[in-house]
Design a protein around this motif. Structure first.
Motif, PDB file in Angstrom:
ATOM      1  N   ILE A 193      15.955  29.562  74.037  1.00 25.32           N
ATOM      2  CA  ILE A 193      15.878  29.189  72.628  1.00 25.32           C
ATOM      3  C   ILE A 193      16.965  29.886  71.823  1.00 25.32           C
ATOM      4  N   ARG A 194      17.181  31.209  72.116  1.00 20.53           N
ATOM      5  CA  ARG A 194      18.223  31.937  71.399  1.00 20.53           C
ATOM      6  C   ARG A 194      19.612  31.364  71.695  1.00 20.53           C
ATOM      7  N   ALA A 195      19.863  31.062  72.968  1.00 20.69           N
ATOM      8  CA  ALA A 195      21.166  30.485  73.326  1.00 20.69           C
ATOM      9  C   ALA A 195      21.371  29.133  72.645  1.00 20.69           C
ATOM     10  N   THR A 238      23.848  25.944  68.391  1.00 22.05           N
ATOM     11  CA  THR A 238      23.697  25.070  67.219  1.00 22.05           C
ATOM     12  C   THR A 238      24.362  25.695  65.996  1.00 22.05           C
ATOM     13  N   ALA A 239      24.167  27.027  65.810  1.00 20.88           N
ATOM     14  CA  ALA A 239      24.793  27.705  64.668  1.00 20.88           C
ATOM     15  C   ALA A 239      26.315  27.654  64.758  1.00 20.88           C
ATOM     16  N   LYS A 296      28.123  25.384  66.279  1.00 20.93           N
ATOM     17  CA  LYS A 296      28.548  24.016  65.981  1.00 20.93           C
ATOM     18  C   LYS A 296      28.523  23.749  64.474  1.00 20.93           C
ATOM     19  N   ILE A 297      27.449  24.249  63.813  1.00 23.23           N
ATOM     20  CA  ILE A 297      27.346  24.033  62.366  1.00 23.23           C
ATOM     21  C   ILE A 297      28.470  24.756  61.624  1.00 23.23           C
ATOM     22  N   LEU A 298      28.736  26.042  62.021  1.00 23.96           N
ATOM     23  CA  LEU A 298      29.819  26.802  61.370  1.00 23.96           C
ATOM     24  C   LEU A 298      31.182  26.172  61.625  1.00 23.96           C
ATOM     25  N   SER A 299      31.388  25.706  62.850  1.00 22.93           N
ATOM     26  CA  SER A 299      32.672  25.064  63.164  1.00 22.93           C
ATOM     27  C   SER A 299      32.872  23.803  62.340  1.00 22.93           C
ATOM     28  N   GLU A 300      31.795  23.022  62.266  1.00 15.73           N
ATOM     29  CA  GLU A 300      31.895  21.797  61.468  1.00 15.73           C
ATOM     30  C   GLU A 300      32.111  22.123  59.995  1.00 15.73           C
ATOM     31  N   ALA A 301      31.438  23.185  59.502  1.00 12.06           N
ATOM     32  CA  ALA A 301      31.611  23.580  58.102  1.00 12.06           C
ATOM     33  C   ALA A 301      33.032  24.081  57.838  1.00 12.06           C
ATOM     34  N   GLU A 302      33.533  24.897  58.800  1.00 13.54           N
ATOM     35  CA  GLU A 302      34.908  25.392  58.645  1.00 13.54           C
ATOM     36  C   GLU A 302      35.912  24.250  58.652  1.00 13.54           C
TER      37      GLU A 302
END
Length: 326
Positions: A239-241, A246-247, A249-255
């Protein structure tokens, strides 16, 4: 005459009362004539020959006999050579009153005969099983407490196991001719009774055996707990991995979106500056010079530039203005 009638009437009444008997519900009456069974009376009012017939009332209801009735503990040995203290009971009823009476008329006790045969059969069955099999209440075909009690009940009723019921079973449970003979010897049919049910109420172990069982069960529970904890840790790591992935991917997409927006903003700003400065080129050069002055004269930097350089054009502006005014 009167003195003769009264005794006759009394005698007749006595004969009437001695020839009538009542069989209560849940019982049967065995009618004996010269100690020979001539009839079986159902519940109700019946008549007999006074002075010739005798009636024995027997209980026809289901009866229960327990191993603890005599106050003696029944000890058994299982296949692992461990001593067990077993408390059990049997429910039975009379199905053949003639045979039942013949048994008890000979001075035998049905309960003693039943418990002796039940004890022997139960001892043989428990000797085939391990402790885990005995304390297990599953509905296995050949092992567990339930199947053990069914086999004992069938043996007491003279029922033989069918071959189809024991296919694939180990040799410990195969029914051979000697076992069939033993079951016939164990059967209570010859005494006119049928076993309804056999139940084990409680199984106790001696202190040493109880401790070993407790220790083994404790180790099994510890292994089970460790396995569950490992599965929990594994699931938590997964779950942590997944959360980190997911985090990321979200940060990369946001950046990516932020850089795209910043690029579009810089492009729009450059376009707006270009449009604005293109309307007054002199003003644009002035602004650029001011920015250059601001960036150049920070700190204690030393610049070696000719005073006539174009860099100082707008510094000379005040002098030019003064000379023009003169």
């Amino acid at each position: 005459m009167r003195k003769i009638i009264i005794p006759i009437v009394i005698i007749l009444i006595g004969i009437l009362f001695s020839s009538v008997y009542v069989v209560e519900e849940g019982t049967r009456g065995i009618v004996l004539r010269f100690n020979k069974i001539i009839a079986l009376s159902e519940p109700g009012l019946h008549f007999k020959l006074p002075g010739v017939d005798n009636v024995r009332i027997v209980d026809a209801k289901i009866q229960t006999t327990g191993s603890s009735n005599n106050g003696v503990e029944q000890k058994f040995i299982n296949r692992e050579k461990n001593y067990l203290i077993v408390d059990y009971f049997v429910q039975w009823k009379i199905t053949n009153f003639n045979r039942y009476y013949e048994t008890i008329a000979g001075g035998n006790s049905i309960e003693d005969l039943l418990m002796a045969r039940l004890n022997g059969r139960l001892r043989a069955e428990i000797g085939k099983l391990d402790i885990n099999d005995i304390i297990n209440d599953s509905n296995a075909e050949t092992k567990s407490r339930n199947s053990l009690m069914l086999r004992v009940k069938d043996a007491l009723n003279g029922k033989q196991q069918k071959n189809k019921d024991i296919e694939g079973v180990s040799s410990d449970y195969q029914v051979n001719q000697s076992q069939i003979d033993a079951e016939n010897i164990t059967s209570m049919r010859a005494f006119g009774i049928e076993v309804i049910d056999v139940r084990i109420k409680q199984i106790d172990f001696p202190a040493a055996v109880s401790k070993s069982i407790y220790d083994r069960m404790s180790e099994e529970r510890k292994v089970f707990a460790r396995d569950k904890r490992f599965q929990g840790y594994k699931k938590a790591e997964e779950i942590r991995a997944q959360s980190k992935l997911t985090a990321t991917k979200i940060l990369s997409e946001a950046e990516k979106q932020a850089r795209t927006i910043r690029g579009e903003g810089d492009a729009n700003a450059a376009r707006i500056y270009a449009e604005a400065f293109s309307k007054d080129l002199e003003f644009y050069n002035f602004i650029r010079s001011l920015k250059a002055y601001e960036e150049s004269f920070k700190g204690n930097d030393i610049m070696v530039i000719s005073p006539d350089s174009e860099f100082f054009n707008y510094m000379k502006l005040d002098t030019n203005i003064k000379s023009d005014r003169k």
